[in-house]
Design a protein around this motif. Structure first.
Motif, PDB file in Angstrom:
ATOM      1  N   THR A  12       0.761  -1.047  -0.078  1.00  0.00           N
ATOM      2  CA  THR A  12      -0.051   0.035  -0.007  1.00  0.00           C
ATOM      3  C   THR A  12       0.853   1.172   0.089  1.00  0.00           C
ATOM      4  N   MET A  13       0.414   2.357  -0.808  1.00  0.00           N
ATOM      5  CA  MET A  13       0.990   3.700  -0.859  1.00  0.00           C
ATOM      6  C   MET A  13      -0.341   4.480  -0.437  1.00  0.00           C
ATOM      7  N   THR A  14      -0.016   5.103   0.598  1.00  0.00           N
ATOM      8  CA  THR A  14      -1.112   6.025   0.922  1.00  0.00           C
ATOM      9  C   THR A  14      -0.701   7.539   1.701  1.00  0.00           C
ATOM     10  N   ASN A  15      -1.611   8.449   1.503  1.00  0.00           N
ATOM     11  CA  ASN A  15      -1.839   9.805   1.881  1.00  0.00           C
ATOM     12  C   ASN A  15      -3.109  10.274   2.380  1.00  0.00           C
ATOM     13  N   CYS A  16      -2.896  11.434   2.663  1.00  0.00           N
ATOM     14  CA  CYS A  16      -4.460  12.080   3.180  1.00  0.00           C
ATOM     15  C   CYS A  16      -5.335  12.236   2.214  1.00  0.00           C
ATOM     16  N   VAL A  17      -5.323  11.926   0.825  1.00  0.00           N
ATOM     17  CA  VAL A  17      -6.192  11.863  -0.114  1.00  0.00           C
ATOM     18  C   VAL A  17      -6.679  10.590  -0.693  1.00  0.00           C
ATOM     19  N   ALA A  18      -5.828   9.618  -0.895  1.00  0.00           N
ATOM     20  CA  ALA A  18      -6.000   8.214  -1.392  1.00  0.00           C
ATOM     21  C   ALA A  18      -5.173   7.421  -0.973  1.00  0.00           C
ATOM     22  N   THR A  19      -5.469   6.002  -1.262  1.00  0.00           N
ATOM     23  CA  THR A  19      -4.975   4.927  -1.158  1.00  0.00           C
ATOM     24  C   THR A  19      -4.543   3.871  -2.245  1.00  0.00           C
ATOM     25  N   PHE A  20      -3.312   3.758  -2.543  1.00  0.00           N
ATOM     26  CA  PHE A  20      -3.168   2.842  -3.856  1.00  0.00           C
ATOM     27  C   PHE A  20      -2.566   1.627  -3.289  1.00  0.00           C
ATOM     28  N   PHE A  21      -2.787   0.648  -3.949  1.00  0.00           N
ATOM     29  CA  PHE A  21      -2.366  -0.881  -3.601  1.00  0.00           C
ATOM     30  C   PHE A  21      -2.112  -1.630  -4.698  1.00  0.00           C
ATOM     31  N   ILE A  22      -1.249  -2.500  -4.649  1.00  0.00           N
ATOM     32  CA  ILE A  22      -0.950  -3.719  -5.719  1.00  0.00           C
ATOM     33  C   ILE A  22      -0.731  -4.842  -4.703  1.00  0.00           C
ATOM     34  N   VAL A  23      -1.047  -6.186  -5.467  1.00  0.00           N
ATOM     35  CA  VAL A  23      -0.746  -7.435  -4.951  1.00  0.00           C
ATOM     36  C   VAL A  23       0.367  -8.068  -5.495  1.00  0.00           C
ATOM     37  N   HIS A  24       1.503  -8.321  -5.180  1.00  0.00           N
ATOM     38  CA  HIS A  24       2.560  -8.817  -5.535  1.00  0.00           C
ATOM     39  C   HIS A  24       3.098 -10.313  -5.013  1.00  0.00           C
ATOM     40  N   SER A  25       3.506 -10.984  -5.778  1.00  0.00           N
ATOM     41  CA  SER A  25       4.028 -12.364  -5.332  1.00  0.00           C
ATOM     42  C   SER A  25       5.446 -12.102  -4.585  1.00  0.00           C
ATOM     43  N   ASN A  26       6.022 -11.045  -4.357  1.00  0.00           N
ATOM     44  CA  ASN A  26       7.236 -10.821  -3.569  1.00  0.00           C
ATOM     45  C   ASN A  26       7.081  -9.804  -2.448  1.00  0.00           C
ATOM     46  N   ARG A  27       7.839 -10.064  -1.368  1.00  0.00           N
ATOM     47  CA  ARG A  27       8.178  -8.988  -0.444  1.00  0.00           C
ATOM     48  C   ARG A  27       9.786  -8.556  -0.714  1.00  0.00           C
ATOM     49  N   SER A  28       9.750  -7.714  -1.844  1.00  0.00           N
ATOM     50  CA  SER A  28      11.340  -7.247  -2.167  1.00  0.00           C
ATOM     51  C   SER A  28      11.369  -5.911  -2.985  1.00  0.00           C
ATOM     52  N   ARG A  29      12.320  -5.551  -3.165  1.00  0.00           N
ATOM     53  CA  ARG A  29      12.894  -4.323  -3.892  1.00  0.00           C
ATOM     54  C   ARG A  29      12.032  -4.042  -5.065  1.00  0.00           C
ATOM     55  N   LYS A  30      11.825  -5.000  -5.992  1.00  0.00           N
ATOM     56  CA  LYS A  30      11.366  -5.201  -7.307  1.00  0.00           C
ATOM     57  C   LYS A  30       9.694  -4.867  -7.006  1.00  0.00           C
ATOM     58  N   ALA A  31       9.229  -5.467  -6.106  1.00  0.00           N
ATOM     59  CA  ALA A  31       7.724  -5.215  -5.670  1.00  0.00           C
ATOM     60  C   ALA A  31       7.560  -3.894  -5.150  1.00  0.00           C
ATOM     61  N   PHE A  32       8.534  -3.244  -4.257  1.00  0.00           N
ATOM     62  CA  PHE A  32       8.313  -1.962  -3.737  1.00  0.00           C
ATOM     63  C   PHE A  32       8.393  -1.016  -5.062  1.00  0.00           C
ATOM     64  N   GLU A  33       9.225  -1.116  -5.925  1.00  0.00           N
ATOM     65  CA  GLU A  33       9.567  -0.391  -7.279  1.00  0.00           C
ATOM     66  C   GLU A  33       8.250  -0.489  -8.268  1.00  0.00           C
ATOM     67  N   ALA A  34       7.600  -1.480  -8.115  1.00  0.00           N
ATOM     68  CA  ALA A  34       6.403  -1.666  -8.886  1.00  0.00           C
ATOM     69  C   ALA A  34       5.157  -0.931  -8.541  1.00  0.00           C
ATOM     70  N   LEU A  35       5.284  -0.704  -6.955  1.00  0.00           N
ATOM     71  CA  LEU A  35       4.379   0.146  -6.161  1.00  0.00           C
ATOM     72  C   LEU A  35       4.632   1.438  -6.755  1.00  0.00           C
ATOM     73  N   ILE A  36       5.735   1.958  -6.302  1.00  0.00           N
ATOM     74  CA  ILE A  36       5.933   3.383  -6.322  1.00  0.00           C
ATOM     75  C   ILE A  36       6.309   3.811  -7.968  1.00  0.00           C
ATOM     76  N   ASP A  37       6.635   2.988  -8.650  1.00  0.00           N
ATOM     77  CA  ASP A  37       7.004   3.512 -10.177  1.00  0.00           C
ATOM     78  C   ASP A  37       8.154   4.479 -10.115  1.00  0.00           C
ATOM     79  N   ASN A  38       7.902   5.701 -10.348  1.00  0.00           N
ATOM     80  CA  ASN A  38       8.932   6.753 -10.661  1.00  0.00           C
ATOM     81  C   ASN A  38       8.696   7.888  -9.468  1.00  0.00           C
ATOM     82  N   TRP A  39       7.913   7.454  -8.458  1.00  0.00           N
ATOM     83  CA  TRP A  39       7.597   8.455  -7.304  1.00  0.00           C
ATOM     84  C   TRP A  39       8.909   8.825  -6.398  1.00  0.00           C
ATOM     85  N   ARG A  40       9.165   9.865  -6.229  1.00  0.00           N
ATOM     86  CA  ARG A  40      10.642  10.156  -5.591  1.00  0.00           C
ATOM     87  C   ARG A  40      10.168  11.180  -4.427  1.00  0.00           C
ATOM     88  N   GLY A  41       9.097  11.160  -3.656  1.00  0.00           N
ATOM     89  CA  GLY A  41       8.931  11.923  -2.457  1.00  0.00           C
ATOM     90  C   GLY A  41       9.105  11.646  -1.140  1.00  0.00           C
TER      91      GLY A  41
END
Length: 118
Positions: free
Chosen positions: A44-73
């Protein structure tokens, strides 16, 4: 029916992802998720406006990067290693810090024998 609804919601899911990924600050976390008898990870990636989620087969950097895409905040997270290596600003989750700090006063006293084991 579930498949048709899921397909219909793809543009909404993508719009929520774009919205969350454009925020300056996001809280990120992951938890185990059972799907069709297999253990996966709900990210999950959430803030005061919305929550975005994905289901991924791994708990890994690759999964984290799939969640955040190009976000850099500013990342607010627990102390999972993938998050600790975040190259931008990061805030440790205050709930985790408070929970961890709650045990600190007792441990030195227990070690010194001034506090019982109960």
């Amino acid at each position: 029916m579930i498949d048709r609804v899921s397909q219909a919601l793809v543009p909404v899911h993508e719009a929520i992802g774009a919205s969350v990924r454009s925020a300056a600050v996001n809280h990120v976390d992951e938890t185990s998720w059972q799907q069709a008898g297999a253990i996966k990870w709900l990210w999950t990636m959430t803030n005061c406006v919305a929550t975005f989620f994905i289901v991924h087969s791994n708990r890994s950097r690759k999964a984290f990067e799939a969640l955040i895409d190009n976000w850099r905040g500013i990342l607010v997270s627990d102390n999972y290693g993938v998050y600790r290596n975040w190259v931008n600003h990061r805030q440790a989750c205050l709930a985790h810090l408070i929970r961890k700090a709650g045990g600190w006063p007792r441990e030195p006293m227990r070690a010194a024998g001034t506090l019982g084991s109960s």
